[in-house]
Design a protein around this motif. Structure first.
Motif, PDB file in Angstrom:
ATOM      1  N   LYS A 119      52.867  55.597   7.704  1.00 38.96           N
ATOM      2  CA  LYS A 119      52.782  56.568   8.795  1.00 38.96           C
ATOM      3  C   LYS A 119      51.365  56.620   9.356  1.00 38.96           C
ATOM      4  O   LYS A 119      51.168  56.761  10.563  1.00 38.96           O
ATOM      5  N   SER A 164      46.554  62.690  11.418  1.00 43.41           N
ATOM      6  CA  SER A 164      46.989  62.684  12.817  1.00 43.41           C
ATOM      7  C   SER A 164      46.426  63.876  13.584  1.00 43.41           C
ATOM      8  O   SER A 164      45.959  63.721  14.717  1.00 43.41           O
ATOM      9  N   THR A 178      47.105  54.348  14.916  1.00 42.86           N
ATOM     10  CA  THR A 178      47.064  53.346  15.986  1.00 42.86           C
ATOM     11  C   THR A 178      47.544  53.939  17.302  1.00 42.86           C
ATOM     12  O   THR A 178      46.937  53.742  18.357  1.00 42.86           O
ATOM     13  N   SER A 179      48.640  54.702  17.239  1.00 41.44           N
ATOM     14  CA  SER A 179      49.138  55.333  18.465  1.00 41.44           C
ATOM     15  C   SER A 179      48.089  56.253  19.069  1.00 41.44           C
ATOM     16  O   SER A 179      47.875  56.266  20.277  1.00 41.44           O
ATOM     17  N   ILE A 180      47.447  57.035  18.225  1.00 41.82           N
ATOM     18  CA  ILE A 180      46.465  57.997  18.740  1.00 41.82           C
ATOM     19  C   ILE A 180      45.237  57.265  19.274  1.00 41.82           C
ATOM     20  O   ILE A 180      44.603  57.739  20.208  1.00 41.82           O
ATOM     21  N   GLY A 181      44.917  56.099  18.707  1.00 41.81           N
ATOM     22  CA  GLY A 181      43.868  55.271  19.295  1.00 41.81           C
ATOM     23  C   GLY A 181      42.602  55.085  18.475  1.00 41.81           C
ATOM     24  O   GLY A 181      41.547  54.742  19.034  1.00 41.81           O
ATOM     25  N   GLN A 236      54.239  52.055  20.833  1.00 42.82           N
ATOM     26  CA  GLN A 236      54.594  53.447  21.129  1.00 42.82           C
ATOM     27  C   GLN A 236      53.635  54.040  22.167  1.00 42.82           C
ATOM     28  O   GLN A 236      54.043  54.783  23.056  1.00 42.82           O
ATOM     29  N   ALA A 237      52.354  53.698  22.028  1.00 44.12           N
ATOM     30  CA  ALA A 237      51.311  54.328  22.849  1.00 44.12           C
ATOM     31  C   ALA A 237      51.043  53.575  24.149  1.00 44.12           C
ATOM     32  O   ALA A 237      50.066  53.856  24.825  1.00 44.12           O
ATOM     33  N   PHE A 238      51.888  52.609  24.481  1.00 42.81           N
ATOM     34  CA  PHE A 238      51.713  51.840  25.707  1.00 42.81           C
ATOM     35  C   PHE A 238      50.373  51.119  25.689  1.00 42.81           C
ATOM     36  O   PHE A 238      49.685  50.968  26.693  1.00 42.81           O
ATOM     37  N   SER A 239      50.002  50.682  24.509  1.00 48.42           N
ATOM     38  CA  SER A 239      48.684  50.082  24.307  1.00 48.42           C
ATOM     39  C   SER A 239      48.850  48.694  23.696  1.00 48.42           C
ATOM     40  O   SER A 239      49.854  48.400  23.057  1.00 48.42           O
ATOM     41  N   LEU A 255      40.442  51.415  22.751  1.00 45.15           N
ATOM     42  CA  LEU A 255      40.546  52.329  21.601  1.00 45.15           C
ATOM     43  C   LEU A 255      39.397  53.332  21.660  1.00 45.15           C
ATOM     44  O   LEU A 255      38.366  53.083  22.288  1.00 45.15           O
ATOM     45  N   TYR A 256      39.583  54.470  21.008  1.00 41.49           N
ATOM     46  CA  TYR A 256      38.509  55.469  20.939  1.00 41.49           C
ATOM     47  C   TYR A 256      37.477  55.053  19.886  1.00 41.49           C
ATOM     48  O   TYR A 256      37.827  54.426  18.888  1.00 41.49           O
ATOM     49  N   LEU A 268      44.587  49.801  27.574  1.00 39.44           N
ATOM     50  CA  LEU A 268      43.768  50.926  27.121  1.00 39.44           C
ATOM     51  C   LEU A 268      42.738  50.477  26.096  1.00 39.44           C
ATOM     52  O   LEU A 268      43.032  49.636  25.248  1.00 39.44           O
ATOM     53  N   GLU A 294      50.605  56.029  13.173  1.00 40.66           N
ATOM     54  CA  GLU A 294      50.158  57.168  13.988  1.00 40.66           C
ATOM     55  C   GLU A 294      48.686  57.037  14.391  1.00 40.66           C
ATOM     56  O   GLU A 294      48.325  57.370  15.517  1.00 40.66           O
ATOM     57  N   GLY A 345      43.844  63.458  16.577  1.00 46.96           N
ATOM     58  CA  GLY A 345      44.262  63.994  17.875  1.00 46.96           C
ATOM     59  C   GLY A 345      43.227  64.953  18.440  1.00 46.96           C
ATOM     60  O   GLY A 345      42.970  64.979  19.654  1.00 46.96           O
TER      61      GLY A 345
END
Lengths: 236, 236
Positions: free
Chosen positions: B89, B225, B95-98, B135-138, B72-73, B70, B93, B229
Protein backbone atom coordinates in the motif's frame (compact mmCIF):
# COMPACT_ATOMS: atom_id res chain seq x y z
CA UNK A 1 -4.44 -3.47 18.01
CA UNK A 2 -3.32 -0.78 20.45
CA UNK A 3 -6.23 -1.34 22.81
CA UNK A 4 -8.37 -4.45 23.26
CA UNK A 5 -12.02 -3.50 22.80
CA UNK A 6 -14.98 -5.28 24.35
CA UNK A 7 -18.68 -4.90 23.78
CA UNK A 8 -20.36 -3.72 26.96
CA UNK A 9 -22.05 -7.15 27.14
CA UNK A 10 -18.61 -8.76 27.26
CA UNK A 11 -17.34 -6.57 30.04
CA UNK A 12 -17.68 -9.27 32.67
CA UNK A 13 -15.79 -11.81 30.52
CA UNK A 14 -14.66 -14.50 29.98
CA UNK A 15 -13.52 -14.38 26.36
CA UNK A 16 -13.62 -17.67 24.45
CA UNK A 17 -10.07 -19.00 24.14
CA UNK A 18 -10.38 -18.96 20.34
CA UNK A 19 -11.48 -15.32 20.20
CA UNK A 20 -8.94 -13.24 18.30
CA UNK A 21 -8.62 -10.90 21.23
CA UNK A 22 -7.78 -13.75 23.62
CA UNK A 23 -5.08 -14.90 21.20
CA UNK A 24 -3.79 -11.33 20.95
CA UNK A 25 -3.65 -10.88 24.73
CA UNK A 26 -1.89 -14.21 25.32
CA UNK A 27 0.25 -14.65 22.23
CA UNK A 28 1.07 -11.17 20.94
CA UNK A 29 1.05 -9.22 24.21
CA UNK A 30 2.23 -12.29 26.17
CA UNK A 31 0.07 -11.49 29.21
CA UNK A 32 -0.21 -14.01 32.04
CA UNK A 33 -2.59 -14.27 35.00
CA UNK A 34 -2.19 -11.17 37.13
CA UNK A 35 -0.87 -9.02 34.27
CA UNK A 36 -2.74 -6.11 32.73
CA UNK A 37 -3.36 -4.76 29.24
CA UNK A 38 -4.97 -1.65 27.74
CA UNK A 39 -8.66 -2.24 27.21
CA UNK A 40 -11.84 -0.34 26.46
CA UNK A 41 -15.57 -0.72 26.16
CA UNK A 42 -16.93 0.03 22.69
CA UNK A 43 -18.56 3.47 22.78
CA UNK A 44 -17.54 3.67 26.41
CA UNK A 45 -14.51 4.25 28.65
CA UNK A 46 -10.90 3.19 28.33
CA UNK A 47 -9.06 1.42 31.09
CA UNK A 48 -6.84 -1.46 32.10
CA UNK A 49 -7.89 -5.08 32.24
CA UNK A 50 -6.12 -7.68 34.35
CA UNK A 51 -6.05 -11.34 33.34
CA UNK A 52 -7.67 -13.29 36.18
CA UNK A 53 -7.65 -16.76 34.69
CA UNK A 54 -6.84 -18.75 31.53
CA UNK A 55 -7.88 -22.27 30.66
CA UNK A 56 -8.68 -24.22 27.48
CA UNK A 57 -12.12 -22.68 27.32
CA UNK A 58 -11.52 -19.02 27.96
CA UNK A 59 -9.70 -16.05 29.31
CA UNK A 60 -11.23 -14.18 32.22
CA UNK A 61 -10.29 -10.66 33.12
CA UNK A 62 -11.29 -7.75 35.28
CA UNK A 63 -11.71 -4.34 33.67
CA UNK A 64 -11.08 -1.03 35.48
CA UNK A 65 -11.98 2.29 33.87
CA UNK A 66 -9.30 4.95 33.73
CA UNK A 67 -10.71 7.64 31.45
CA UNK A 68 -13.73 8.35 29.25
CA UNK A 69 -11.85 7.69 25.98
CA UNK A 70 -11.21 9.92 22.97
CA UNK A 71 -14.08 11.83 21.43
CA UNK A 72 -14.67 11.61 17.69
CA UNK A 73 -14.12 14.70 15.57
CA UNK A 74 -17.20 16.59 14.31
CA UNK A 75 -16.46 15.41 10.77
CA UNK A 76 -18.96 13.51 8.64
CA UNK A 77 -17.69 11.63 5.60
CA UNK A 78 -19.90 11.08 2.56
CA UNK A 79 -18.13 8.74 0.16
CA UNK A 80 -19.10 6.95 -3.05
CA UNK A 81 -19.81 3.25 -2.54
CA UNK A 82 -16.83 1.42 -3.98
CA UNK A 83 -15.57 -2.11 -4.30
CA UNK A 84 -15.78 -3.97 -0.99
CA UNK A 85 -12.00 -3.94 -0.53
CA UNK A 86 -11.98 -0.16 -0.86
CA UNK A 87 -14.92 0.21 1.50
CA UNK A 88 -13.14 -1.94 4.10
CA UNK A 89 -10.13 0.37 4.08
CA UNK A 90 -12.35 3.42 4.34
CA UNK A 91 -14.28 1.95 7.28
CA UNK A 92 -11.07 1.20 9.11
CA UNK A 93 -9.04 4.30 8.29
CA UNK A 94 -11.84 6.83 8.71
CA UNK A 95 -12.55 5.31 12.12
CA UNK A 96 -8.88 5.45 13.09
CA UNK A 97 -8.61 9.06 12.02
CA UNK A 98 -11.74 9.86 14.04
CA UNK A 99 -14.68 10.70 11.75
CA UNK A 100 -18.00 10.68 13.61
CA UNK A 101 -20.00 9.28 10.72
CA UNK A 102 -19.45 7.61 7.34
CA UNK A 103 -22.12 7.54 4.64
CA UNK A 104 -21.47 5.27 1.65
CA UNK A 105 -23.66 6.64 -1.11
CA UNK A 106 -24.65 5.44 -4.56
CA UNK A 107 -23.05 7.68 -7.18
CA UNK A 108 -23.51 7.79 -10.93
CA UNK A 109 -20.09 6.30 -11.57
CA UNK A 110 -20.31 3.73 -8.78
CA UNK A 111 -22.03 0.36 -8.95
CA UNK A 112 -25.33 0.09 -7.05
CA UNK A 113 -24.55 -3.63 -6.59
CA UNK A 114 -21.76 -2.63 -4.22
CA UNK A 115 -24.48 -2.04 -1.61
CA UNK A 116 -25.39 -5.73 -1.59
CA UNK A 117 -21.89 -7.13 -1.02
CA UNK A 118 -21.44 -9.42 1.94
CA UNK A 119 -19.41 -6.70 3.62
CA UNK A 120 -22.78 -5.14 4.35
CA UNK A 121 -25.16 -8.11 4.41
CA UNK A 122 -23.18 -10.14 6.96
CA UNK A 123 -22.45 -7.27 9.32
CA UNK A 124 -18.75 -7.62 8.54
CA UNK A 125 -18.52 -3.84 8.17
CA UNK A 126 -18.67 -3.32 11.93
CA UNK A 127 -15.55 -5.43 12.50
CA UNK A 128 -13.57 -2.91 10.45
CA UNK A 129 -14.80 -0.09 12.65
CA UNK A 130 -13.70 -1.94 15.77
CA UNK A 131 -10.29 -2.65 14.20
CA UNK A 132 -9.93 1.00 13.22
CA UNK A 133 -10.82 2.20 16.71
CA UNK A 134 -8.47 -0.34 18.36
CA UNK A 135 -5.64 0.89 16.13
CA UNK A 136 -6.27 4.47 17.24
CA UNK A 137 -6.41 3.68 20.96
CA UNK A 138 -10.03 4.74 20.85
CA UNK A 139 -13.29 3.16 21.92
CA UNK A 140 -15.75 5.13 19.81
CA UNK A 141 -17.23 3.96 16.51
CA UNK A 142 -18.66 6.27 13.87
CA UNK A 143 -22.25 6.00 12.74
CA UNK A 144 -22.32 4.21 9.37
CA UNK A 145 -24.95 4.17 6.62
CA UNK A 146 -24.74 2.68 3.16
CA UNK A 147 -26.75 2.51 -0.03
CA UNK A 148 -28.49 5.89 0.15
CA UNK A 149 -28.42 8.11 -2.95
CA UNK A 150 -26.03 11.05 -2.98
CA UNK A 151 -29.01 13.42 -3.10
CA UNK A 152 -30.64 11.85 -0.05
CA UNK A 153 -27.42 11.91 1.93
CA UNK A 154 -26.77 15.54 1.03
CA UNK A 155 -30.25 16.46 2.19
CA UNK A 156 -29.87 14.58 5.47
CA UNK A 157 -26.25 15.02 6.61
CA UNK A 158 -24.62 18.12 7.94
CA UNK A 159 -27.17 20.84 8.64
CA UNK A 160 -25.14 23.91 9.60
CA UNK A 161 -21.77 22.22 9.03
CA UNK A 162 -19.13 23.53 6.67
CA UNK A 163 -19.27 21.45 3.50
CA UNK A 164 -16.42 20.48 1.22
CA UNK A 165 -16.32 18.03 -1.68
CA UNK A 166 -13.02 16.77 -3.05
CA UNK A 167 -12.73 17.20 -6.79
CA UNK A 168 -9.83 16.97 -9.21
CA UNK A 169 -11.29 18.98 -12.04
CA UNK A 170 -13.16 22.10 -10.96
CA UNK A 171 -11.86 22.83 -7.46
CA UNK A 172 -10.34 26.32 -7.12
CA UNK A 173 -8.19 25.61 -4.06
CA UNK A 174 -6.48 22.98 -1.95
CA UNK A 175 -8.42 21.39 0.90
CA UNK A 176 -5.91 22.88 3.32
CA UNK A 177 -6.91 26.37 2.18
CA UNK A 178 -10.66 25.80 2.10
CA UNK A 179 -12.76 27.72 4.59
CA UNK A 180 -15.34 25.52 6.28
CA UNK A 181 -15.89 27.28 9.57
CA UNK A 182 -14.88 25.68 12.84
CA UNK A 183 -18.12 24.10 13.99
CA UNK A 184 -18.30 20.82 12.11
CA UNK A 185 -17.52 19.68 8.57
CA UNK A 186 -18.97 17.33 6.00
CA UNK A 187 -16.38 15.97 3.57
CA UNK A 188 -17.67 14.39 0.35
CA UNK A 189 -15.38 12.11 -1.67
CA UNK A 190 -16.46 10.63 -5.01
CA UNK A 191 -16.30 7.08 -6.30
CA UNK A 192 -13.29 5.79 -8.16
CA UNK A 193 -13.97 7.80 -11.31
CA UNK A 194 -15.06 10.99 -9.55
CA UNK A 195 -18.19 13.11 -9.74
CA UNK A 196 -20.34 13.62 -12.82
CA UNK A 197 -21.40 17.15 -13.82
CA UNK A 198 -24.92 16.70 -12.37
CA UNK A 199 -23.37 15.49 -9.11
CA UNK A 200 -21.08 18.52 -8.97
CA UNK A 201 -24.10 20.75 -9.54
CA UNK A 202 -26.00 18.96 -6.78
CA UNK A 203 -23.07 19.34 -4.40
CA UNK A 204 -22.86 23.07 -5.12
CA UNK A 205 -26.63 23.52 -4.67
CA UNK A 206 -26.27 21.72 -1.34
CA UNK A 207 -23.71 24.25 -0.13
CA UNK A 208 -20.52 22.32 -0.85
CA UNK A 209 -17.33 24.10 -1.85
CA UNK A 210 -15.03 22.08 -4.12
CA UNK A 211 -11.45 21.55 -2.97
CA UNK A 212 -8.56 19.45 -4.27
CA UNK A 213 -5.57 17.55 -2.94
CA UNK A 214 -3.23 18.52 -5.79
CA UNK A 215 -3.41 17.57 -9.43
CA UNK A 216 -2.94 13.83 -9.02
CA UNK A 217 -6.13 11.75 -8.90
CA UNK A 218 -5.88 9.52 -5.81
CA UNK A 219 -7.75 6.33 -5.05
CA UNK A 220 -10.98 6.90 -3.16
CA UNK A 221 -9.59 5.47 0.07
CA UNK A 222 -6.38 7.48 -0.17
CA UNK A 223 -8.27 10.71 -0.84
CA UNK A 224 -10.65 10.00 2.05
CA UNK A 225 -7.81 9.40 4.50
CA UNK A 226 -5.72 12.36 3.40
CA UNK A 227 -8.82 14.58 3.42
CA UNK A 228 -9.92 13.49 6.88
CA UNK A 229 -6.37 13.74 8.20
CA UNK A 230 -6.16 17.33 7.01
CA UNK A 231 -9.56 18.30 8.42
CA UNK A 232 -8.93 16.66 11.80
CA UNK A 233 -6.21 19.26 12.42
CA UNK A 234 -8.94 21.90 12.78
CA UNK A 235 -10.39 20.20 15.82
CA UNK A 236 -7.26 19.40 17.83
CA UNK B 1 -5.79 2.98 -14.11
CA UNK B 2 -6.19 6.56 -15.32
CA UNK B 3 -3.36 6.30 -17.85
CA UNK B 4 -1.92 3.21 -19.51
CA UNK B 5 1.82 3.10 -18.89
CA UNK B 6 4.39 1.45 -21.11
CA UNK B 7 8.06 0.79 -20.60
CA UNK B 8 10.11 2.67 -23.17
CA UNK B 9 11.01 -0.72 -24.70
CA UNK B 10 7.30 -1.37 -25.26
CA UNK B 11 6.66 1.91 -26.97
CA UNK B 12 6.54 0.41 -30.45
CA UNK B 13 4.05 -2.31 -29.37
CA UNK B 14 2.34 -4.68 -29.81
CA UNK B 15 1.07 -5.67 -26.35
CA UNK B 16 0.38 -9.38 -25.84
CA UNK B 17 -3.39 -9.94 -25.91
CA UNK B 18 -3.25 -11.40 -22.38
CA UNK B 19 -1.39 -8.40 -20.92
CA UNK B 20 -3.51 -6.69 -18.25
CA UNK B 21 -3.17 -3.41 -20.09
CA UNK B 22 -4.50 -4.89 -23.34
CA UNK B 23 -7.50 -6.24 -21.42
CA UNK B 24 -8.00 -2.85 -19.79
CA UNK B 25 -7.87 -1.00 -23.13
CA UNK B 26 -10.28 -3.40 -24.86
CA UNK B 27 -12.60 -4.49 -22.06
CA UNK B 28 -12.70 -1.66 -19.53
CA UNK B 29 -12.11 1.32 -21.82
CA UNK B 30 -13.82 -0.46 -24.74
CA UNK B 31 -11.43 0.93 -27.35
CA UNK B 32 -11.57 -0.33 -30.96
CA UNK B 33 -9.17 0.04 -33.88
CA UNK B 34 -8.80 3.73 -34.67
CA UNK B 35 -9.75 4.86 -31.16
CA UNK B 36 -7.35 6.49 -28.70
CA UNK B 37 -6.61 6.25 -24.98
CA UNK B 38 -4.44 8.15 -22.48
CA UNK B 39 -0.98 6.61 -22.35
CA UNK B 40 2.47 7.36 -21.07
CA UNK B 41 6.03 6.11 -21.09
CA UNK B 42 7.36 5.19 -17.65
CA UNK B 43 9.70 7.95 -16.50
CA UNK B 44 8.91 9.73 -19.76
CA UNK B 45 6.19 11.74 -21.49
CA UNK B 46 2.42 11.43 -21.44
CA UNK B 47 0.37 11.27 -24.60
CA UNK B 48 -2.38 9.54 -26.53
CA UNK B 49 -2.13 6.10 -28.07
CA UNK B 50 -4.32 4.95 -30.94
CA UNK B 51 -5.22 1.29 -31.38
CA UNK B 52 -3.94 0.26 -34.81
CA UNK B 53 -4.76 -3.42 -34.72
CA UNK B 54 -6.13 -6.22 -32.52
CA UNK B 55 -5.92 -9.95 -33.09
CA UNK B 56 -5.69 -13.08 -30.93
CA UNK B 57 -2.01 -12.47 -30.31
CA UNK B 58 -1.80 -8.82 -29.49
CA UNK B 59 -2.88 -5.23 -29.57
CA UNK B 60 -0.84 -2.79 -31.61
CA UNK B 61 -0.94 0.91 -31.09
CA UNK B 62 0.76 4.13 -32.03
CA UNK B 63 1.84 6.50 -29.28
CA UNK B 64 2.02 10.29 -29.67
CA UNK B 65 3.52 12.49 -26.96
CA UNK B 66 1.45 15.40 -25.72
CA UNK B 67 3.32 16.66 -22.64
CA UNK B 68 6.33 15.82 -20.48
CA UNK B 69 4.20 14.41 -17.62
CA UNK B 70 3.93 15.44 -13.97
CA UNK B 71 7.08 15.96 -11.94
CA UNK B 72 7.45 14.23 -8.59
CA UNK B 73 7.49 16.34 -5.42
CA UNK B 74 10.84 16.90 -3.69
CA UNK B 75 9.72 14.68 -0.82
CA UNK B 76 11.65 11.62 0.33
CA UNK B 77 9.87 9.07 2.50
CA UNK B 78 11.77 6.97 5.01
CA UNK B 79 9.44 4.34 6.43
CA UNK B 80 9.86 1.32 8.68
CA UNK B 81 9.77 -1.99 6.80
CA UNK B 82 6.40 -3.52 7.57
CA UNK B 83 4.39 -6.55 6.60
CA UNK B 84 4.33 -7.04 2.82
CA UNK B 85 0.67 -6.02 2.57
CA UNK B 86 1.47 -2.72 4.30
CA UNK B 87 4.53 -2.15 2.13
CA UNK B 88 2.43 -2.72 -0.99
CA UNK B 89 0.00 0.00 0.00
CA UNK B 90 2.83 2.37 0.82
CA UNK B 91 4.52 1.72 -2.54
CA UNK B 92 1.30 2.42 -4.38
CA UNK B 93 -0.05 5.35 -2.36
CA UNK B 94 3.27 7.18 -1.94
CA UNK B 95 3.77 6.94 -5.69
CA UNK B 96 0.26 8.22 -6.38
CA UNK B 97 0.74 11.14 -4.03
CA UNK B 98 4.05 11.92 -5.74
CA UNK B 99 7.01 11.20 -3.42
CA UNK B 100 10.32 11.15 -5.31
CA UNK B 101 11.84 8.36 -3.22
CA UNK B 102 10.79 5.72 -0.71
CA UNK B 103 13.26 4.07 1.67
CA UNK B 104 12.00 1.05 3.60
CA UNK B 105 14.32 0.77 6.59
CA UNK B 106 14.87 -1.81 9.29
CA UNK B 107 13.69 -0.43 12.62
CA UNK B 108 14.01 -1.82 16.12
CA UNK B 109 10.33 -2.67 16.30
CA UNK B 110 10.09 -4.00 12.75
CA UNK B 111 11.04 -7.47 11.55
CA UNK B 112 14.28 -7.72 9.56
CA UNK B 113 12.74 -10.74 7.76
CA UNK B 114 10.32 -8.33 6.08
CA UNK B 115 13.21 -7.41 3.76
CA UNK B 116 13.32 -10.92 2.30
CA UNK B 117 9.62 -11.22 1.40
CA UNK B 118 8.80 -12.08 -2.19
CA UNK B 119 7.48 -8.56 -2.62
CA UNK B 120 11.15 -7.61 -2.87
CA UNK B 121 12.84 -10.77 -4.12
CA UNK B 122 10.57 -11.23 -7.16
CA UNK B 123 10.59 -7.61 -8.25
CA UNK B 124 6.87 -7.41 -7.48
CA UNK B 125 7.44 -4.08 -5.73
CA UNK B 126 7.85 -2.24 -9.01
CA UNK B 127 4.37 -3.26 -10.20
CA UNK B 128 2.91 -1.33 -7.28
CA UNK B 129 4.81 1.78 -8.30
CA UNK B 130 3.47 1.51 -11.84
CA UNK B 131 -0.07 1.03 -10.51
CA UNK B 132 0.34 4.03 -8.23
CA UNK B 133 1.61 6.22 -11.04
CA UNK B 134 -1.15 5.06 -13.41
CA UNK B 135 -3.75 5.94 -10.76
CA UNK B 136 -2.30 9.46 -10.49
CA UNK B 137 -2.18 10.10 -14.24
CA UNK B 138 1.57 10.22 -13.88
CA UNK B 139 4.46 8.50 -15.62
CA UNK B 140 7.19 8.96 -13.02
CA UNK B 141 8.22 6.34 -10.47
CA UNK B 142 10.00 7.14 -7.21
CA UNK B 143 13.39 5.69 -6.42
CA UNK B 144 12.94 2.78 -3.98
CA UNK B 145 15.38 1.16 -1.55
CA UNK B 146 14.70 -1.43 1.10
CA UNK B 147 16.51 -3.21 3.92
CA UNK B 148 18.93 -0.48 4.94
CA UNK B 149 19.21 0.38 8.65
CA UNK B 150 17.51 3.54 9.87
CA UNK B 151 20.93 4.98 10.74
CA UNK B 152 22.31 4.36 7.25
CA UNK B 153 19.25 5.84 5.58
CA UNK B 154 19.37 8.93 7.80
CA UNK B 155 23.02 9.43 6.92
CA UNK B 156 22.40 9.06 3.20
CA UNK B 157 19.01 10.66 2.47
CA UNK B 158 18.16 14.32 2.46
CA UNK B 159 21.26 16.48 2.72
CA UNK B 160 19.98 20.03 3.08
CA UNK B 161 16.31 19.04 3.12
CA UNK B 162 13.90 19.90 5.90
CA UNK B 163 13.45 16.80 8.06
CA UNK B 164 10.36 15.70 9.92
CA UNK B 165 9.61 12.44 11.70
CA UNK B 166 6.06 11.49 12.63
CA UNK B 167 5.73 10.55 16.27
CA UNK B 168 2.73 10.06 18.56
CA UNK B 169 4.48 10.51 21.86
CA UNK B 170 7.02 13.32 21.95
CA UNK B 171 6.06 15.57 19.04
CA UNK B 172 5.35 19.18 20.09
CA UNK B 173 3.23 20.16 17.09
CA UNK B 174 1.08 18.95 14.22
CA UNK B 175 2.75 18.15 10.90
CA UNK B 176 0.72 20.93 9.32
CA UNK B 177 2.41 23.44 11.63
CA UNK B 178 5.94 22.09 11.33
CA UNK B 179 8.52 24.30 9.64
CA UNK B 180 10.63 22.38 7.16
CA UNK B 181 11.69 25.07 4.73
CA UNK B 182 10.48 25.07 1.16
CA UNK B 183 13.34 23.36 -0.64
CA UNK B 184 12.73 19.66 -0.11
CA UNK B 185 11.57 17.49 2.77
CA UNK B 186 12.38 14.09 4.21
CA UNK B 187 9.44 12.52 6.06
CA UNK B 188 10.22 9.61 8.39
CA UNK B 189 7.42 7.29 9.51
CA UNK B 190 7.99 4.48 12.00
CA UNK B 191 7.02 0.84 11.87
CA UNK B 192 3.74 -0.38 13.24
CA UNK B 193 4.70 0.12 16.86
CA UNK B 194 6.52 3.41 16.38
CA UNK B 195 10.02 4.58 17.23
CA UNK B 196 12.10 3.42 20.19
CA UNK B 197 13.85 5.98 22.39
CA UNK B 198 17.25 5.36 20.74
CA UNK B 199 15.62 5.82 17.34
CA UNK B 200 14.05 9.10 18.44
CA UNK B 201 17.46 10.25 19.66
CA UNK B 202 19.04 9.26 16.35
CA UNK B 203 16.36 11.12 14.42
CA UNK B 204 16.94 14.25 16.49
CA UNK B 205 20.72 14.03 16.07
CA UNK B 206 20.13 13.71 12.34
CA UNK B 207 18.24 17.00 12.28
CA UNK B 208 14.69 15.69 12.36
CA UNK B 209 11.91 17.60 14.09
CA UNK B 210 9.14 15.45 15.52
CA UNK B 211 5.58 16.18 14.43
CA UNK B 212 2.26 14.44 14.96
CA UNK B 213 -1.02 13.87 13.14
CA UNK B 214 -3.21 14.19 16.23
CA UNK B 215 -3.38 11.94 19.25
CA UNK B 216 -4.63 8.82 17.49
CA UNK B 217 -1.98 6.30 16.45
CA UNK B 218 -2.58 5.49 12.78
CA UNK B 219 -1.43 2.50 10.79
CA UNK B 220 1.93 3.00 9.12
CA UNK B 221 0.41 3.23 5.66
CA UNK B 222 -2.30 5.65 6.77
CA UNK B 223 0.23 7.89 8.52
CA UNK B 224 2.51 7.82 5.48
CA UNK B 225 -0.28 8.80 3.10
CA UNK B 226 -1.73 11.52 5.32
CA UNK B 227 1.77 12.86 6.00
CA UNK B 228 2.76 12.92 2.33
CA UNK B 229 -0.60 14.42 1.36
CA UNK B 230 -0.07 17.25 3.83
CA UNK B 231 3.51 17.92 2.74
CA UNK B 232 2.68 17.83 -0.98
CA UNK B 233 0.63 20.99 -0.48
CA UNK B 234 3.87 22.93 0.07
CA UNK B 235 5.05 22.20 -3.47
CA UNK B 236 1.91 22.90 -5.52
Amino acid sequence: MNIVLFESSERAGPLPREDERAKHILEVLGRKVGEAFDAGIIDGPRGRATVTGVDDVGLSFQFEETDPGLELYPIDLIVGLSRPQTNRKILQEATSIGARSIHFVVTERGEPSYATSKLWTTGEWRRHLVAGAAQAFSTRLPEVRFGESLADALARVGGESGKIALDNYEAPEHLMDADAGDLSIVLAVGSERGWTSPERALLRESGFALAHLGERPLRTETAASVGLGILARRFL
